[in-house]
Write a protein that holds these residues in place. Structure first.
Motif, mmCIF file in Angstrom:
data_model
loop_
_atom_site.group_PDB
_atom_site.id
_atom_site.type_symbol
_atom_site.label_atom_id
_atom_site.label_comp_id
_atom_site.label_asym_id
_atom_site.label_seq_id
_atom_site.Cartn_x
_atom_site.Cartn_y
_atom_site.Cartn_z
ATOM 1 N N MET A 1 0.847 -1.182 0.000
ATOM 2 C CA MET A 1 0.000 0.000 0.000
ATOM 3 C C MET A 1 0.893 1.247 0.000
ATOM 4 N N ALA A 2 0.533 2.202 -0.800
ATOM 5 C CA ALA A 2 1.314 3.437 -0.916
ATOM 6 C C ALA A 2 1.141 4.284 0.343
ATOM 7 N N ARG A 3 2.190 5.020 0.653
ATOM 8 C CA ARG A 3 2.140 5.914 1.806
ATOM 9 C C ARG A 3 1.209 7.083 1.533
ATOM 10 N N ASP A 4 0.491 7.483 2.550
ATOM 11 C CA ASP A 4 -0.427 8.613 2.432
ATOM 12 C C ASP A 4 0.369 9.917 2.420
ATOM 13 N N PRO A 5 0.261 10.712 1.355
ATOM 14 C CA PRO A 5 1.025 11.958 1.282
ATOM 15 C C PRO A 5 0.404 13.108 2.077
ATOM 16 N N LEU A 6 -0.772 12.898 2.625
ATOM 17 C CA LEU A 6 -1.482 13.982 3.305
ATOM 18 C C LEU A 6 -0.728 14.545 4.513
ATOM 19 N N PRO A 7 -0.143 13.727 5.392
ATOM 20 C CA PRO A 7 0.605 14.316 6.517
ATOM 21 C C PRO A 7 1.791 15.169 6.045
ATOM 22 N N LEU A 8 2.481 14.713 5.009
ATOM 23 C CA LEU A 8 3.593 15.498 4.478
ATOM 24 C C LEU A 8 3.088 16.809 3.885
ATOM 25 N N MET A 9 1.978 16.741 3.175
ATOM 26 C CA MET A 9 1.394 17.946 2.586
ATOM 27 C C MET A 9 0.972 18.926 3.682
ATOM 28 N N ALA A 10 0.399 18.400 4.757
ATOM 29 C CA ALA A 10 -0.021 19.270 5.870
ATOM 30 C C ALA A 10 1.200 19.943 6.497
ATOM 31 N N ARG A 11 2.272 19.185 6.666
ATOM 32 C CA ARG A 11 3.491 19.756 7.248
ATOM 33 C C ARG A 11 4.058 20.852 6.338
ATOM 34 N N LEU A 12 4.085 20.589 5.045
ATOM 35 C CA LEU A 12 4.584 21.593 4.102
ATOM 36 C C LEU A 12 3.730 22.850 4.123
ATOM 37 N N ARG A 13 2.430 22.676 4.223
ATOM 38 C CA ARG A 13 1.536 23.844 4.282
ATOM 39 C C ARG A 13 1.768 24.653 5.559
ATOM 40 N N ARG A 14 2.001 23.958 6.691
ATOM 41 C CA ARG A 14 2.291 24.676 7.941
ATOM 42 C C ARG A 14 3.583 25.472 7.804
ATOM 43 N N LEU A 15 4.590 24.863 7.178
ATOM 44 C CA LEU A 15 5.857 25.574 6.966
ATOM 45 C C LEU A 15 5.667 26.769 6.042
ATOM 46 N N GLU A 16 4.833 26.586 5.029
ATOM 47 C CA GLU A 16 4.556 27.688 4.104
ATOM 48 C C GLU A 16 3.867 28.841 4.825
ATOM 49 N N VAL A 17 2.926 28.538 5.701
ATOM 50 C CA VAL A 17 2.240 29.578 6.476
ATOM 51 C C VAL A 17 3.229 30.293 7.393
ATOM 52 N N ALA A 18 4.087 29.535 8.065
ATOM 53 C CA ALA A 18 5.079 30.146 8.961
ATOM 54 C C ALA A 18 6.019 31.059 8.181
ATOM 55 N N SER A 19 6.430 30.613 7.016
ATOM 56 C CA SER A 19 7.306 31.432 6.170
ATOM 57 C C SER A 19 6.592 32.702 5.713
ATOM 58 N N ALA A 20 5.334 32.575 5.338
ATOM 59 C CA ALA A 20 4.561 33.741 4.898
ATOM 60 C C ALA A 20 4.342 34.713 6.056
ATOM 61 N N GLN A 21 4.141 34.190 7.261
ATOM 62 C CA GLN A 21 3.979 35.066 8.426
ATOM 63 C C GLN A 21 5.266 35.844 8.695
ATOM 64 N N ALA A 22 6.398 35.167 8.574
ATOM 65 C CA ALA A 22 7.687 35.843 8.789
ATOM 66 C C ALA A 22 7.919 36.907 7.721
ATOM 67 N N ALA A 23 7.584 36.577 6.476
ATOM 68 C CA ALA A 23 7.757 37.547 5.390
ATOM 69 C C ALA A 23 6.852 38.761 5.594
ATOM 70 N N LEU A 24 5.628 38.525 6.068
ATOM 71 C CA LEU A 24 4.712 39.636 6.329
ATOM 72 C C LEU A 24 5.234 40.515 7.465
ATOM 73 N N ALA A 25 5.730 39.900 8.513
ATOM 74 C CA ALA A 25 6.272 40.680 9.630
ATOM 75 C C ALA A 25 7.443 41.542 9.164
#
Length: 134
Positions: A1-25
């Protein structure tokens, strides 16, 4: 069975939000700095006009106006960059919420599937335990 990519995608999205928050600040800090410089340049222009009305002022005035205009342009550009950073943050948060909703939908589907399977097992167990009438 293939690994579920959803947890990795969620982690990447959290990192993207954190990066965007830092850029906005950072963009907001630069905007505040540029706005303060523009206000300072305008105040200097006014203060010099009140202090000296002689030939020195006439010689200084074009440089003062140029400095004020440059500071105003910088402030406008900083404001635009801050608005773009805010838009990027909104996009990152929207993408993060989409992944979260997908995870919730999958979890709910798995829960319903588990309940359905449990109900089938109960029915099978009940059918196996009751005598059949012929």
């Amino acid at each position: 069975m293939a690994r579920d990519p959803l947890p990795l995608m969620a982690r990447l999205r959290r990192l993207e939000v954190a990066s965007a928050q830092a850029a906005l600040a950072e963009a907001r800090l630069r905007e505040a700095d540029a706005t303060a410089r523009a206000a300072g340049a305008a105040a200097t222009l006014t203060a010099e006009q009140c202090d000296t009305l002689g030939a020195d002022y006439a010689a200084w005035l074009p440089r003062g106006i140029a400095a004020r205009d440059a500071a105003l342009r910088d402030a406008t550009h900083a404001e635009s960059r801050a608005a773009a950073a805010l838009a990027a943050l909104v996009g990152a948060r929207t993408a993060e919420r989409s992944v979260e909703r997908l995870a919730e939908t999958r979890a709910e589907a798995a829960r319903r599937d588990g309940l359905r399977r449990a109900a089938i097992r109960l029915e099978e167990a009940y059918s196996a335990s009751t005598p059949r009438r012929t």
